[in-house]
Write an enzyme that holds these catalytic residues in place. Structure first.
Site, PDB file in Angstrom:
ATOM      1  N   GLU A  34     -11.743  33.977 103.640  1.00 19.05           N
ATOM      2  CA  GLU A  34     -10.543  33.210 103.294  1.00 19.05           C
ATOM      3  C   GLU A  34     -10.624  32.793 101.824  1.00 19.05           C
ATOM      4  O   GLU A  34     -11.204  31.735 101.512  1.00 19.05           O
ATOM      5  CB  GLU A  34     -10.433  31.966 104.170  1.00 19.05           C
ATOM      6  CG  GLU A  34     -10.317  32.262 105.648  1.00 19.05           C
ATOM      7  CD  GLU A  34      -9.622  31.131 106.398  1.00 19.05           C
ATOM      8  OE1 GLU A  34      -8.618  31.412 107.046  1.00 19.05           O
ATOM      9  OE2 GLU A  34     -10.063  29.980 106.303  1.00 19.05           O
ATOM     10  N   GLY A  68      -2.739  28.418 102.435  1.00 14.65           N
ATOM     11  CA  GLY A  68      -1.612  27.484 102.401  1.00 14.65           C
ATOM     12  C   GLY A  68      -0.794  27.564 101.125  1.00 14.65           C
ATOM     13  O   GLY A  68       0.011  26.679 100.834  1.00 14.65           O
ATOM     14  N   HIS A  86     -14.871  25.909 107.316  1.00 13.36           N
ATOM     15  CA  HIS A  86     -13.568  26.166 106.696  1.00 13.36           C
ATOM     16  C   HIS A  86     -13.542  25.546 105.295  1.00 13.36           C
ATOM     17  O   HIS A  86     -14.168  24.508 105.067  1.00 13.36           O
ATOM     18  CB  HIS A  86     -12.462  25.567 107.568  1.00 13.36           C
ATOM     19  CG  HIS A  86     -11.096  25.971 107.121  1.00 13.36           C
ATOM     20  ND1 HIS A  86     -10.459  25.358 106.080  1.00 13.36           N
ATOM     21  CD2 HIS A  86     -10.275  26.952 107.552  1.00 13.36           C
ATOM     22  CE1 HIS A  86      -9.284  25.944 105.890  1.00 13.36           C
ATOM     23  NE2 HIS A  86      -9.147  26.911 106.773  1.00 13.36           N
ATOM     24  N   GLY A  99      -3.207  30.000 109.597  1.00 15.75           N
ATOM     25  CA  GLY A  99      -2.946  28.569 109.576  1.00 15.75           C
ATOM     26  C   GLY A  99      -1.465  28.292 109.762  1.00 15.75           C
ATOM     27  O   GLY A  99      -0.943  28.304 110.879  1.00 15.75           O
ATOM     28  N   GLY A 100      -0.766  28.066 108.661  1.00 21.17           N
ATOM     29  CA  GLY A 100       0.637  27.641 108.695  1.00 21.17           C
ATOM     30  C   GLY A 100       1.518  28.435 109.641  1.00 21.17           C
ATOM     31  O   GLY A 100       2.256  27.860 110.456  1.00 21.17           O
ATOM     32  N   ASN A 113      -5.344  28.706 113.569  1.00 28.02           N
ATOM     33  CA  ASN A 113      -6.015  27.471 113.154  1.00 28.02           C
ATOM     34  C   ASN A 113      -4.937  26.409 112.960  1.00 28.02           C
ATOM     35  O   ASN A 113      -4.235  26.410 111.957  1.00 28.02           O
ATOM     36  CB  ASN A 113      -6.775  27.731 111.845  1.00 28.02           C
ATOM     37  CG  ASN A 113      -7.404  26.468 111.290  1.00 28.02           C
ATOM     38  OD1 ASN A 113      -7.450  25.435 111.959  1.00 28.02           O
ATOM     39  ND2 ASN A 113      -7.883  26.542 110.059  1.00 28.02           N
ATOM     40  N   TRP A 114      -4.826  25.523 113.940  1.00 28.08           N
ATOM     41  CA  TRP A 114      -3.753  24.515 113.892  1.00 28.08           C
ATOM     42  C   TRP A 114      -4.098  23.338 112.982  1.00 28.08           C
ATOM     43  O   TRP A 114      -3.262  22.465 112.769  1.00 28.08           O
ATOM     44  CB  TRP A 114      -3.429  24.016 115.294  1.00 28.08           C
ATOM     45  CG  TRP A 114      -2.681  25.010 116.122  1.00 28.08           C
ATOM     46  CD1 TRP A 114      -2.157  26.202 115.702  1.00 28.08           C
ATOM     47  CD2 TRP A 114      -2.358  24.911 117.514  1.00 28.08           C
ATOM     48  NE1 TRP A 114      -1.533  26.844 116.740  1.00 28.08           N
ATOM     49  CE2 TRP A 114      -1.636  26.079 117.865  1.00 28.08           C
ATOM     50  CE3 TRP A 114      -2.613  23.962 118.494  1.00 28.08           C
ATOM     51  CZ2 TRP A 114      -1.162  26.301 119.164  1.00 28.08           C
ATOM     52  CZ3 TRP A 114      -2.148  24.181 119.788  1.00 28.08           C
ATOM     53  CH2 TRP A 114      -1.431  25.339 120.108  1.00 28.08           C
ATOM     54  N   LYS A 115      -5.329  23.280 112.500  1.00 23.16           N
ATOM     55  CA  LYS A 115      -5.732  22.184 111.609  1.00 23.16           C
ATOM     56  C   LYS A 115      -5.342  20.832 112.238  1.00 23.16           C
ATOM     57  O   LYS A 115      -5.444  20.672 113.441  1.00 23.16           O
ATOM     58  CB  LYS A 115      -5.129  22.388 110.215  1.00 23.16           C
ATOM     59  CG  LYS A 115      -5.384  23.806 109.683  1.00 23.16           C
ATOM     60  CD  LYS A 115      -4.998  24.000 108.261  1.00 23.16           C
ATOM     61  CE  LYS A 115      -5.313  25.433 107.841  1.00 23.16           C
ATOM     62  NZ  LYS A 115      -5.107  25.674 106.440  1.00 23.16           N
ATOM     63  N   SER A 155      -2.538  32.636 104.008  1.00 24.10           N
ATOM     64  CA  SER A 155      -1.114  32.982 103.938  1.00 24.10           C
ATOM     65  C   SER A 155      -0.760  34.255 104.713  1.00 24.10           C
ATOM     66  O   SER A 155       0.060  35.059 104.278  1.00 24.10           O
ATOM     67  CB  SER A 155      -0.661  33.092 102.476  1.00 24.10           C
ATOM     68  OG  SER A 155      -0.818  31.837 101.829  1.00 24.10           O
ATOM     69  N   GLU A 193     -11.461  23.820 103.807  1.00 19.99           N
ATOM     70  CA  GLU A 193     -11.029  22.412 103.780  1.00 19.99           C
ATOM     71  C   GLU A 193     -12.194  21.483 104.150  1.00 19.99           C
ATOM     72  O   GLU A 193     -12.308  20.382 103.629  1.00 19.99           O
ATOM     73  CB  GLU A 193      -9.827  22.219 104.719  1.00 19.99           C
ATOM     74  CG  GLU A 193      -8.566  22.820 104.114  1.00 19.99           C
ATOM     75  CD  GLU A 193      -7.569  23.366 105.122  1.00 19.99           C
ATOM     76  OE1 GLU A 193      -7.648  23.003 106.310  1.00 19.99           O
ATOM     77  OE2 GLU A 193      -6.711  24.165 104.700  1.00 19.99           O
TER      78      GLU A 193
HETATM   79  P1  PGA Z   1      -2.849  29.521 105.966  1.00 20.66           P
HETATM   80  O1  PGA Z   1      -4.272  28.925 106.378  1.00 20.66           O
HETATM   81  O2  PGA Z   1      -2.540  30.653 106.903  1.00 20.66           O
HETATM   82  O3  PGA Z   1      -1.886  28.363 106.114  1.00 20.66           O
HETATM   83  O4  PGA Z   1      -2.953  29.992 104.552  1.00 20.66           O
HETATM   84  C1  PGA Z   1      -5.331  29.764 106.797  1.00 20.66           C
HETATM   85  C2  PGA Z   1      -6.532  28.933 107.124  1.00 20.66           C
HETATM   86  O5  PGA Z   1      -6.725  27.878 106.494  1.00 20.66           O
HETATM   87  O6  PGA Z   1      -7.317  29.285 108.024  1.00 20.66           O
END
Ligand code: PGA
Length: 267
Positions: free
Chosen positions: A179, A185, A107, A246-247, A21-23, A225, A109
């Protein structure tokens, strides 16, 4: 076509599923450079379902870069209407034409910053399924909810609301991403036991609401994470079928390592 597990080699029918997930990261140029190198790095991986979710602007270019490879592409959201006056939104047909086969929905966010609710998650999920996209439906509790002992109730509410009106056949096709919001994050991942407890609960509910076959086929992946250093202990859990990253997915080497460490984890 989504890849299938070999029923003779695997103890479970579910192939590990690993999505990036590159956001709101990576321009078209950056995304294409990554995709071209990444497809080479994972070209021999035939036992993991691998997906990249770039921002909308880069979706088509990334889909072209990984066309006819073992890497699929996901949108990060979609609207439930086919078309209309919805400034800033993207339809299922737009995603599929751009080359997406998957779409992330709900998600945390989007729930926190953009007013996403279980009802809109439900509409988006049904629209995605109708268009032949595989929904990656995100659920998970906040830290306050976990501390208050409400985790399983929150998951029940999100599954019930988000998956309302789905048939068992549709539920079987889903990818559900557990999640925990406190792990996204933050560098603080759920322990393998915490993840397994939540995933096993989700699968139990799927069994009750959609039947045993749908519950067995549905992928339940973990997000929050995930890194090369913790993927193996997570994905080895019985009900953890992969990860939404994500990250760590922004770094090609780290993401390729996560893919490689999730291989054959369940044999
Ligand atoms: P993260 O994000 O790996 O940076 O914790 C995961 C996500 O939001 O899907």
């Amino acid at each position: 076509m989504r890849p299938q597990a070999d029923p003779i080699l695997m103890t479970t029918m579910r192939l590990p599923f690993i999505a990036a997930n590159w956001k709101m990261f990576k321009t078209v140029h950056e995304a294409v450079v990554y995709a071209k190198e990444f497809r080479g790095a994972v070209k021999d991986v035939d036992d993991v379902e691998i997906v990249l979710a770039p921002p909308f602007t880069a979706l088509h270019a990334v889909a072209e870069a990984v066309r006819n490879t073992n890497v699929g592409v996901a949108g990060q959201n979609l609207h439930w209407e086919r078309e209309g006056a919805f400034t800033g939104e993207i339809s299922a047909a737009m995603l599929t034409e751009a080359g997406a086969e998957y779409v992330i929905i709900g998600h945390s966010e989007r729930r926190t910053y953009f007013g996403e609710t279980d009802d809109t998650v439900n509409r988006r999920t049904l629209a995605a399924l109708t268009a032949g996209l595989t929904p990656i439906v995100c659920i998970g509790e906040t830290l306050d909810e976990r501390d208050a002992g409400q985790t399983l109730d929150v998951l029940d509410r999100q599954i019930k609301g988000g998956l309302d009106h789905l048939t068992a056949t549709q539920a079987a096709l889903l990818v559900i991403a557990y999640e925990p919001v406190w792990a996204i994050g933050t560098g603080r991942n759920a322990s393998p036991e915490q993840a397994e407890d939540a995933h096993a609960h989700i699968r139990t509910r799927l069994r009750q609401w959609f039947g045993a076959e749908a519950a067995e086929q549905c992928h339940i992946i973990y997000g929050g994470s995930v890194k090369p250093g913790n993927i193996a202990e997570l994905v080895v859990q019985l009900d953890v079928d992969g990860a939404l990253v994500g990250g760590a997915s922004l770094d090609l080497r780290a993401f390729a390592e996560i893919v490689s460490k999730s291989r054959r984890a369940k044999v």
